[in-house]
Design a protein around this motif. Structure first.
Motif, PDB file in Angstrom:
ATOM      1  N   LEU A  52     -24.984  -0.675  81.315  1.00  0.00           N
ATOM      2  CA  LEU A  52     -26.241  -0.724  80.562  1.00  0.00           C
ATOM      3  C   LEU A  52     -26.474   0.517  79.718  1.00  0.00           C
ATOM      4  O   LEU A  52     -27.484   0.605  79.016  1.00  0.00           O
ATOM      5  N   TYR A  53     -25.572   1.484  79.778  1.00  0.00           N
ATOM      6  CA  TYR A  53     -25.757   2.692  78.968  1.00  0.00           C
ATOM      7  C   TYR A  53     -25.006   2.583  77.639  1.00  0.00           C
ATOM      8  O   TYR A  53     -24.875   3.563  76.913  1.00  0.00           O
ATOM      9  N   TYR A  54     -24.505   1.391  77.313  1.00  0.00           N
ATOM     10  CA  TYR A  54     -23.929   1.112  76.003  1.00  0.00           C
ATOM     11  C   TYR A  54     -24.832   0.135  75.270  1.00  0.00           C
ATOM     12  O   TYR A  54     -25.541  -0.660  75.896  1.00  0.00           O
ATOM     13  N   GLY A  55     -24.780   0.184  73.952  1.00  0.00           N
ATOM     14  CA  GLY A  55     -25.620  -0.701  73.158  1.00  0.00           C
ATOM     15  C   GLY A  55     -25.376  -2.168  73.434  1.00  0.00           C
ATOM     16  O   GLY A  55     -26.311  -2.972  73.446  1.00  0.00           O
ATOM     17  N   LEU A  56     -24.115  -2.536  73.668  1.00  0.00           N
ATOM     18  CA  LEU A  56     -23.800  -3.947  73.893  1.00  0.00           C
ATOM     19  C   LEU A  56     -24.478  -4.457  75.161  1.00  0.00           C
ATOM     20  O   LEU A  56     -25.060  -5.551  75.177  1.00  0.00           O
ATOM     21  N   GLY A  57     -24.403  -3.671  76.240  1.00  0.00           N
ATOM     22  CA  GLY A  57     -25.008  -4.107  77.495  1.00  0.00           C
ATOM     23  C   GLY A  57     -26.521  -4.054  77.457  1.00  0.00           C
ATOM     24  O   GLY A  57     -27.202  -4.902  78.054  1.00  0.00           O
ATOM     25  N   LEU A  58     -27.076  -3.060  76.760  1.00  0.00           N
ATOM     26  CA  LEU A  58     -28.534  -2.908  76.717  1.00  0.00           C
ATOM     27  C   LEU A  58     -29.164  -3.782  75.636  1.00  0.00           C
ATOM     28  O   LEU A  58     -29.947  -4.690  75.929  1.00  0.00           O
ATOM     29  N   ASN A  59     -28.815  -3.532  74.371  1.00  0.00           N
ATOM     30  CA  ASN A  59     -29.506  -4.206  73.271  1.00  0.00           C
ATOM     31  C   ASN A  59     -29.138  -5.683  73.146  1.00  0.00           C
ATOM     32  O   ASN A  59     -30.011  -6.541  73.007  1.00  0.00           O
ATOM     33  N   ALA A  60     -27.826  -5.974  73.174  1.00  0.00           N
ATOM     34  CA  ALA A  60     -27.370  -7.331  72.882  1.00  0.00           C
ATOM     35  C   ALA A  60     -27.385  -8.247  74.098  1.00  0.00           C
ATOM     36  O   ALA A  60     -27.175  -9.449  73.967  1.00  0.00           O
ATOM     37  N   VAL A 147     -15.773 -19.788  73.962  1.00  0.00           N
ATOM     38  CA  VAL A 147     -15.729 -18.332  73.971  1.00  0.00           C
ATOM     39  C   VAL A 147     -16.189 -17.847  72.600  1.00  0.00           C
ATOM     40  O   VAL A 147     -15.622 -18.242  71.579  1.00  0.00           O
ATOM     41  N   ILE A 148     -17.221 -17.022  72.597  1.00  0.00           N
ATOM     42  CA  ILE A 148     -17.852 -16.579  71.357  1.00  0.00           C
ATOM     43  C   ILE A 148     -17.508 -15.116  71.106  1.00  0.00           C
ATOM     44  O   ILE A 148     -17.941 -14.234  71.859  1.00  0.00           O
ATOM     45  N   ASN A 149     -16.734 -14.862  70.073  1.00  0.00           N
ATOM     46  CA  ASN A 149     -16.426 -13.486  69.669  1.00  0.00           C
ATOM     47  C   ASN A 149     -17.606 -12.902  68.902  1.00  0.00           C
ATOM     48  O   ASN A 149     -18.129 -13.528  67.976  1.00  0.00           O
ATOM     49  N   PHE A 150     -17.996 -11.703  69.280  1.00  0.00           N
ATOM     50  CA  PHE A 150     -19.194 -11.045  68.767  1.00  0.00           C
ATOM     51  C   PHE A 150     -18.745  -9.690  68.219  1.00  0.00           C
ATOM     52  O   PHE A 150     -18.104  -8.916  68.916  1.00  0.00           O
ATOM     53  N   TYR A 151     -19.050  -9.409  66.962  1.00  0.00           N
ATOM     54  CA  TYR A 151     -18.651  -8.141  66.344  1.00  0.00           C
ATOM     55  C   TYR A 151     -19.900  -7.344  66.000  1.00  0.00           C
ATOM     56  O   TYR A 151     -20.712  -7.761  65.169  1.00  0.00           O
ATOM     57  N   GLY A 152     -20.089  -6.213  66.687  1.00  0.00           N
ATOM     58  CA  GLY A 152     -21.225  -5.344  66.413  1.00  0.00           C
ATOM     59  C   GLY A 152     -20.821  -3.895  66.630  1.00  0.00           C
ATOM     60  O   GLY A 152     -19.711  -3.605  67.078  1.00  0.00           O
ATOM     61  N   MET A 153     -21.736  -2.984  66.324  1.00  0.00           N
ATOM     62  CA  MET A 153     -21.464  -1.554  66.466  1.00  0.00           C
ATOM     63  C   MET A 153     -22.713  -0.850  66.961  1.00  0.00           C
ATOM     64  O   MET A 153     -23.832  -1.357  66.803  1.00  0.00           O
ATOM     65  N   THR A 154     -22.525   0.319  67.540  1.00  0.00           N
ATOM     66  CA  THR A 154     -23.679   1.143  67.905  1.00  0.00           C
ATOM     67  C   THR A 154     -24.534   1.394  66.671  1.00  0.00           C
ATOM     68  O   THR A 154     -25.772   1.386  66.735  1.00  0.00           O
ATOM     69  N   GLU A 155     -23.882   1.613  65.523  1.00  0.00           N
ATOM     70  CA  GLU A 155     -24.597   1.919  64.278  1.00  0.00           C
ATOM     71  C   GLU A 155     -25.436   0.758  63.767  1.00  0.00           C
ATOM     72  O   GLU A 155     -26.310   0.942  62.913  1.00  0.00           O
ATOM     73  N   THR A 156     -25.192  -0.460  64.257  1.00  0.00           N
ATOM     74  CA  THR A 156     -26.032  -1.612  63.898  1.00  0.00           C
ATOM     75  C   THR A 156     -26.940  -2.005  65.063  1.00  0.00           C
ATOM     76  O   THR A 156     -27.408  -3.144  65.130  1.00  0.00           O
ATOM     77  N   ALA A 157     -27.179  -1.058  65.969  1.00  0.00           N
ATOM     78  CA  ALA A 157     -27.989  -1.313  67.176  1.00  0.00           C
ATOM     79  C   ALA A 157     -27.382  -2.440  67.999  1.00  0.00           C
ATOM     80  O   ALA A 157     -28.100  -3.167  68.697  1.00  0.00           O
ATOM     81  N   SER A 158     -26.060  -2.586  67.897  1.00  0.00           N
ATOM     82  CA  SER A 158     -25.314  -3.648  68.588  1.00  0.00           C
ATOM     83  C   SER A 158     -25.753  -5.043  68.183  1.00  0.00           C
ATOM     84  O   SER A 158     -25.500  -6.016  68.895  1.00  0.00           O
TER      85      SER A 158
END
Length: 274
Positions: A52-60, A147-158
């Protein structure tokens, strides 16, 4: 809305971490973009094995579930020996994990086929790295779920930059999908936007994109071309508008003028049965 809510470190293309300031507006936009992209509703329940300390686990994952009025099960980590018991105990409707976790879960799933069948998932979402085609195909066969591939970045708030759509729309193995709520384009070395089919750097702009790294003017100068944020990822759009990533711009090997992406080598190696 404009106040900074999170400062998340990211190494990205450099070994020295940079701080990404994300505002409340960035984070809320990200959460609702994830809700829209995966059609989350109050009846959904996510089994998350992400930290949960990464954007993917927290925000997305967590914040997106809350924005949808849905539930999220936050496990202590990716424990493949407990994963199938969690499926039985919590009856999730979807699962969030990264490709390395999914490969470990898949290896365990081959021994738990009957338990997988008893716990149907609406979809499995993965991100942070391309999912090899062989793993993608076998996951869908064993779990009987897209299976859904998801492309995001910390810079886009995930927020999802692109995502493979849910059924009945087409999912393409090897692709990270189609744009979601953000403008996405391919930029050439000279700064011009390239047409479909041509490879270059993936650039994005939109409401979830950070305004700039904290206290790093030189990094910001290099990271933006006007209002376009340069992701550092190379890729191309096919004729149907699906994005394919071919590697990081600074990882491309130039061998006698031929450009080679390490990911292409990885994909070939992963096809070998050993």
């Amino acid at each position: 809305p404009g106040s900074v809510a999170l400062l998340l470190p990211t190494s990205g293309t450099t070994s020295r971490p940079k701080l990404v300031p994300l505002t409340h507006f960035n984070i809320c936009t990200s959460a609702y973009a994830s809700v829209a992209a995966t059609a989350l509703g109050a009846a959904d329940r996510c089994l998350s094995v992400l930290p949960l300390y990464y954007g993917l686990g927290l925000n997305a994952t967590v914040l997106a579930s809350l924005a949808a009025g849905a539930s999220v099960i936050c496990t202590p980590g990716c424990d493949v020996t407990k994963f199938f018991a969690w499926l039985t105990d919590f009856r999730p409707t979807w699962c969030a994990a990264v490709p390395t976790m999914l490969q470990a879960i898949l290896a365990q799933a081959r021994l738990n086929g009957e338990r997988v069948a008893d716990c149907p998932l609406r979809f499995i979402r993965t991100a942070t790295a391309p999912l090899p085609r062989r793993i993608f195909t076998e996951l869908e066969q064993i779990f009987a779920a897209p299976v859904i591939n998801f492309y995001g970045m910390t810079e886009t708030a995930s927020a999802p930059i692109t995502m493979n759509p849910l059924p009945p729309r087409q999912r393409k193995a090897g692709s990270v999908g189609m744009p979601v709520w953000l403008d996405v384009a391919i930029m050439g070395d000279g700064g011009a936007l390239l047409p479909r089919g041509e490879s270059g750097q993936v650039v994005v702009r939109g409401a979830s994109v950070m305004s700039g790294y904290d206290g790093a003017p030189l990094a910001n100068q290099a990271a933006f071309a006007g209002d376009w944020f340069k992701t550092g990822d190379n890729g191309f759009f096919d004729d149907d508008g699906y994005l394919f990533l071919v590697g990081r711009s600074q990882e491309i090997i130039n061998r006698g003028g031929e450009k080679i992406a390490p990911q292409e080598i990885d994909d070939v190696l992963l096809e070998h049965p050993a």
